[in-house]
Design an enzyme around this catalytic site. Structure first.
Site, PDB file in Angstrom:
ATOM      1  N   SER A  55       0.848  -1.185   0.000  1.00  0.00           N
ATOM      2  CA  SER A  55       0.000   0.000   0.000  1.00  0.00           C
ATOM      3  C   SER A  55       0.891   1.245   0.000  1.00  0.00           C
ATOM      4  CB  SER A  55      -0.962  -0.038   1.192  1.00  0.00           C
ATOM      5  OG  SER A  55      -1.955   0.950   1.076  1.00  0.00           O
ATOM      6  N   ASP A 113      -8.945  -5.806  -4.592  1.00  0.00           N
ATOM      7  CA  ASP A 113      -8.499  -4.735  -3.700  1.00  0.00           C
ATOM      8  C   ASP A 113      -9.500  -3.579  -3.740  1.00  0.00           C
ATOM      9  OD1 ASP A 113      -7.202  -2.607  -2.408  1.00  0.00           O
ATOM     10  OD2 ASP A 113      -5.229  -3.243  -3.112  1.00  0.00           O
ATOM     11  N   HIS A 128      -7.014  -6.005  -0.026  1.00  0.00           N
ATOM     12  CA  HIS A 128      -5.941  -5.019   0.048  1.00  0.00           C
ATOM     13  C   HIS A 128      -4.746  -5.598   0.797  1.00  0.00           C
ATOM     14  CE1 HIS A 128      -4.030  -1.203  -0.158  1.00  0.00           C
ATOM     15  NE2 HIS A 128      -3.995  -1.046   1.151  1.00  0.00           N
TER      16      HIS A 128
END
Length: 518
Positions: free
Chosen positions: A194, A407, A445
């Site tokens: 991320s 995601d 995610h």
């Protein structure tokens, strides 16, 4: 207390907690060498906050009082020397970090990234790396807490977050490692997802000498546009005034939407398993959920709600230019939270504190004009969307990235977009030698989801000690042995496995198993 009046319990505590004079008499050589760092380390602009020897299977706590959004304690799996430090990066900013130096060290250095707007040290990753015999270092990214307010009025703190903290981590961390072990590391690695993926990408571009191998999971590249897209998604469903909006979709209706998407697209790959292998092949038709009655009900949508979905599942354009890829069909797991009618926290904090440098901002008229301003201002040069990896490639660096096809926060299409940009910049023929992207069906995610989403990434999910199943060890094989990964095998929560393909190959069902095809 013995007959002489000396408190033996107190003496025992001194010996086991590292009192500098008494402890040195009976501690192991490793323990004593660790404690000696407190006086021997002399690092530029750096204060050593604490040094302690930590036996295996121990719980530790952060230095000082951690922010409420950060971990309050952490498990330590391997016996190690723990060094806590703070490095001043300017007169008004500093990066706080920890180095975990395992007794059994294989000569490898591992730097860690962060997430969101994080100012938290990732202790699970520190434990994971040190348990795999890496000297592992993580930082707070230059501020405390998963919030953006520290950026307000302090450009240097913003610079730490945007590009500087990982470089500090590499420079200071390597010096600590060399002092403790008496020799420098053999190879340096980085792992993050991320924001951590963006940090790894930024480091490859800006500081190509810092790491030999980089894992950049679900990278938040083109950062300003990512957060602008998040803001626009909020607008589509009525944020910030959902009471006045006819486009808001309730949590109950999101369950209906998610099921309809599976009904339309789950079987495209030949298997109905609750996973959309290739979201790009899914042309979701939200009008199938249109109510016959004008006002709708809990099982169908009104026309304004259908139009909101059409925008959500379409790419975001501005003046004919692609701003950001669409929300992937099959990413609806947290949609009730993501589209709850409030502006996403990260977008809110970034726009207020970093872009406009104010604590008072009215989001009621948020729109494309704000995205253009975010692009123009680009605080701290954070965008991170550049195809010129030539310096990292030419020094022999290896870049391994992965992205879940489910995601909900960062569209997997953005990782394809970055890969394609690098291919156009450097030529597609050169990419395989240093850059590999793995797209993971059914993963959310960075981790989790119904797919085979465990392959040794964050926190050591399914940390199988084999490079075919472990992305970190696969990177080591690539850097040190020249064995580039063609596939990564992931494991589901229930223990099933699936092979993940490197882009641009596709995952294809042959009637009995998934394979990879060009």
């Amino acid at each position: 207390m013995d007959s002489s009046g000396f408190n033996l319990n107190f003496l025992s505590k001194l010996l086991t907690t590292g009192f500098p004079l008494l402890a040195s008499w009976n501690l192991s050589e490793q323990h004593a060498k660790c404690l000696a760092l407190k006086s021997s380390l002399a690092l530029e602009n750096t204060t050593i906050l604490d040094v302690s020897y930590v036996p295996a299977d121990t719980t530790v706590r952060p230095h000082g009082t951690p922010h409420e959004s950060c971990m309050k304690k952490a498990h330590v799996s391997a016996s190690l020397c723990r060094v806590q430090f703070s490095t001043a990066t300017s007169a008004t900013s500093a990066v706080r970090g920890e180095a975990w130096l395992p007794d059994e060290w294989y000569g490898r250095f591992l730097g860690l990234g962060n997430g969101g707007l994080d100012g938290c040290i990732y202790y699970k990753e520190l434990d994971y790396g040190s348990a795999l015999h890496f000297a592992t270092v993580g930082t707070n990214n230059g501020h405390d807490g998963s919030v953006g307010r520290p950026f307000l009025g302090n450009e240097e703190v913003l610079n730490d977050f945007a590009f500087r903290s990982i470089h500090v981590e590499a420079v200071i961390g390597k010096q600590i490692v060399a002092e403790y072990y008496g020799r420098s590391h053999a190879k340096a690695y980085y792992m993050g997802c991320s924001t951590g993926g963006r940090q790894g990408t930024q480091t490859a571009l800006k500081y190509p000498e810092d790491f030999d191998g980089i894992i950049a999971g679900a990278p938040a590249t083109d950062f300003n546009r990512l957060l602008h897209r998040s803001g626009m998604l909020g607008c589509y469903v009525g944020a910030p005034n959902i009471d006045l909006a006819d486009t808001f979709i309730t949590p109950e209706l999101w369950k209906v939407v998610a099921q309809e998407i599976l009904n339309q697209c789950d079987g495209i790959d030949g298997v109905v398993d609750g996973i959309i292998t290739e979201p790009d092949a899914c042309e979701f038709r939200p009008e199938e959920l249109l109510c016959a009655e004008r006002n709708g009900n809990s099982k169908c949508l009104t026309r304004p709600q259908v139009e909101a979905l059409r925008k959500i599942y379409s790419p975001l354009y501005g003046n004919g230019e692609l701003i950001y890829p669409r929300f992937d069909p099959g990413s609806e797991g947290i949609s009730p939270l993501l589209f709850a009618g409030k502006f996403p926290l990260y977008t809110t904090d970034w726009v207020k504190y970093a872009v406009f440098n104010t604590s008072d901002f009215d989001f009621s008229d948020y729109g494309p004009q704000h995205g253009r301003l975010m692009d123009d201002i680009n605080p701290g040069g954070i965008a991170t969307f550049d195809g010129d990896f030539s310096a990292f490639r030419d020094r022999g660096g290896k870049f391994l990235t992965y992205h879940g096809r489910g995601d909900p926060l960062i569209s997997s299409g953005n990782s394809k977009r970055l890969y394609d940009l690098v291919a156009r910049t450097l030529g597609p023929a050169s990419l395989d030698a240093f850059y590999r992207l793995f797209l993971v069906p059914g993963m959310g995610h960075c981790k989790d989801g119904p797919g085979a989403a465990r392959f040794g990434q964050l926190g050591g999910q399914n940390a199988v000690n084999a490079s075919a199943h472990n992305v970190l060890l696969a990177l080591v094989d690539w850097v040190e042995g020249g064995v580039a990964p063609d596939t990564i095998i992931g494991t589901t929560e229930g223990g099933a496995t699936r092979m993940h393909c490197r882009y641009p190959q596709r995952s294809v069902w042959d009637g009995s198993a998934y394979g990879c095809e060009d």
